[in-house]
Design an enzyme around this catalytic site. Structure first.
Site, PDB file in Angstrom:
ATOM      1  N   ASN A  19       0.834  -1.212   0.000  1.00 56.62           N
ATOM      2  CA  ASN A  19       0.000   0.000   0.000  1.00 56.62           C
ATOM      3  C   ASN A  19       0.865   1.257   0.000  1.00 56.62           C
ATOM      4  O   ASN A  19       0.530   2.241  -0.664  1.00 56.62           O
ATOM      5  CB  ASN A  19      -0.945   0.000   1.210  1.00 56.62           C
ATOM      6  CG  ASN A  19      -2.153  -0.881   0.969  1.00 56.62           C
ATOM      7  OD1 ASN A  19      -3.057  -0.513   0.230  1.00 56.62           O
ATOM      8  ND2 ASN A  19      -2.157  -2.063   1.566  1.00 56.62           N
ATOM      9  N   HIS A 114      -8.277  -1.437   6.412  1.00 57.17           N
ATOM     10  CA  HIS A 114      -8.549  -2.720   7.075  1.00 57.17           C
ATOM     11  C   HIS A 114      -9.191  -3.680   6.071  1.00 57.17           C
ATOM     12  O   HIS A 114     -10.164  -3.311   5.404  1.00 57.17           O
ATOM     13  CB  HIS A 114      -9.473  -2.521   8.278  1.00 57.17           C
ATOM     14  CG  HIS A 114      -9.749  -3.802   8.992  1.00 57.17           C
ATOM     15  ND1 HIS A 114      -8.828  -4.392   9.834  1.00 57.17           N
ATOM     16  CD2 HIS A 114     -10.805  -4.637   8.943  1.00 57.17           C
ATOM     17  CE1 HIS A 114      -9.318  -5.530  10.290  1.00 57.17           C
ATOM     18  NE2 HIS A 114     -10.514  -5.710   9.765  1.00 57.17           N
ATOM     19  N   LEU A 149     -10.863   0.303  18.076  1.00 52.87           N
ATOM     20  CA  LEU A 149     -10.105  -0.498  17.103  1.00 52.87           C
ATOM     21  C   LEU A 149     -10.959  -0.810  15.864  1.00 52.87           C
ATOM     22  O   LEU A 149     -12.046  -1.385  15.988  1.00 52.87           O
ATOM     23  CB  LEU A 149      -9.645  -1.808  17.760  1.00 52.87           C
ATOM     24  CG  LEU A 149      -8.862  -2.780  16.876  1.00 52.87           C
ATOM     25  CD1 LEU A 149      -7.498  -2.204  16.521  1.00 52.87           C
ATOM     26  CD2 LEU A 149      -8.712  -4.131  17.561  1.00 52.87           C
TER      27      LEU A 149
HETATM   28  C1  GAR Z   1      -3.047  -4.926   3.970  1.00 55.20           C
HETATM   29  O1  GAR Z   1      -3.765  -5.953   3.345  1.00 55.20           O
HETATM   30  C2  GAR Z   1      -3.919  -4.215   4.980  1.00 55.20           C
HETATM   31  O2  GAR Z   1      -5.254  -4.207   4.610  1.00 55.20           O
HETATM   32  C3  GAR Z   1      -3.691  -5.035   6.213  1.00 55.20           C
HETATM   33  O3  GAR Z   1      -2.353  -5.389   6.180  1.00 55.20           O
HETATM   34  C4  GAR Z   1      -1.931  -5.524   4.827  1.00 55.20           C
HETATM   35  C5  GAR Z   1      -0.624  -4.789   4.641  1.00 55.20           C
HETATM   36  O4  GAR Z   1      -0.114  -5.018   3.365  1.00 55.20           O
HETATM   37  N1  GAR Z   1      -4.012  -4.302   7.390  1.00 55.20           N
HETATM   38  C6  GAR Z   1      -4.535  -4.825   8.487  1.00 55.20           C
HETATM   39  O5  GAR Z   1      -4.783  -6.009   8.605  1.00 55.20           O
HETATM   40  C7  GAR Z   1      -4.802  -3.841   9.611  1.00 55.20           C
HETATM   41  N2  GAR Z   1      -5.609  -4.439  10.633  1.00 55.20           N
HETATM   42  P1  GAR Z   1       1.049  -4.121   2.791  1.00 55.20           P
HETATM   43  O6  GAR Z   1       2.133  -4.067   3.890  1.00 55.20           O
HETATM   44  O7  GAR Z   1       1.528  -4.870   1.592  1.00 55.20           O
HETATM   45  O8  GAR Z   1       0.491  -2.767   2.477  1.00 55.20           O
END
Ligand code: GAR
Length: 221
Positions: A19, A114, A149
């Site tokens: 991201n 999320h 949260l």
């Molecule tokens: C993403 O899929 C995001 O939605 C999730 O972690 C991943 C990070 O991916 N976030 C959560 O689960 C927050 N509770 P990335 O490091 O490749 O961006």
């Protein structure tokens, strides 16, 4: 209120940083009127830190295991972030529960992404839980962060279908594709001054967004 300078953004990560990469790409391509002024990870040696370095962005590690309490870590993190005077803090796979003091400090100027259709499936392992529940649709939500949260007001939500034979991995990949388009869009709207949080609600162009935020994606074949 639109602004003339690029919006100063600090991104917090814990892992791969895909991201973060979507935001870096948007900035580079001139699509996002932002300047990512720092990337901070609570874990060392993660891919996201490399991505920041490759883009010439200051990449810092603040290891939570070196702090005796959640409060002590969040205070140190806040001090570190504020050295960069961000106008927006973006949680991009930052896998920490945040203290109320920290979230209040950045209220109205901190986003999280999320991987679920909030308010469903708060917390961890969302893809597997969606499969276990036999859901036909899944998705992802960008929301303002509040002390609750995964509970702040949604800004954008994108849906994807759950397909026959999906595993947590195939489903996660489909969700991530949406993540990489909706997170830059939310950041862009904020940078353009179109998006704000008021009285616990997300407003786009001064109009309150619905309980799921701006809806994108489709589960129709
Ligand atoms: C993403 O899929 C995001 O939605 C999730 O972690 C991943 C990070 O991916 N976030 C959560 O689960 C927050 N509770 P990335 O490091 O490749 O961006």
């Amino acid at each position: 209120m639109s602004q003339t300078h690029p919006l100063r953004v600090v991104v917090l990560i814990s892992g791969s940083g895909s991201n973060l990469q979507a935001l870096i790409d948007g900035q580079k391509q001139g699509e996002l009127p932002v300047e990512i002024v720092a990337v901070i990870s609570n874990r060392a040696a993660v891919r996201g830190l490399q991505r920041a370095e490759q883009a010439g962005i200051p990449a810092l590690i603040l290891d939570h295991t070196q702090y005796e309490s959640r409060e002590a870590f969040d205070e140190a993190l806040q001090a570190q972030i504020d050295e960069y005077r961000p106008e927006l803090v973006v949680l991009a796979g930052f896998m920490r529960i945040l203290t109320p003091g920290f979230t209040r400090h950045y209220e109205g100027r901190m986003f999280n992404i999320h991987p679920s259709l909030l308010p469903k499936y708060q917390g961890l392992h969302t893809h597997q839980r969606v499969l276990d529940a036999g859901e036909s649709e899944h998705g992802v939500t960008v929301h303002f962060v509040t002390p609750e949260l995964d509970g702040g007001p949604p800004v954008i939500q994108a849906r994807v279908p759950v397909l026959e034979g999906d595993t947590a991995e195939t489903l996660a990949a489909r969700v991530q594709q949406q993540e990489h388009s909706i997170y830059p869009l939310a950041v862009k709207w904020f940078a353009q001054g179109r998006l704000q949080m008021k009285s616990g609600k997300a407003l786009l162009d001064n109009e309150p967004l619905g309980p799921q935020g701006y809806l994108m994606g489709t589960t129709q074949p």
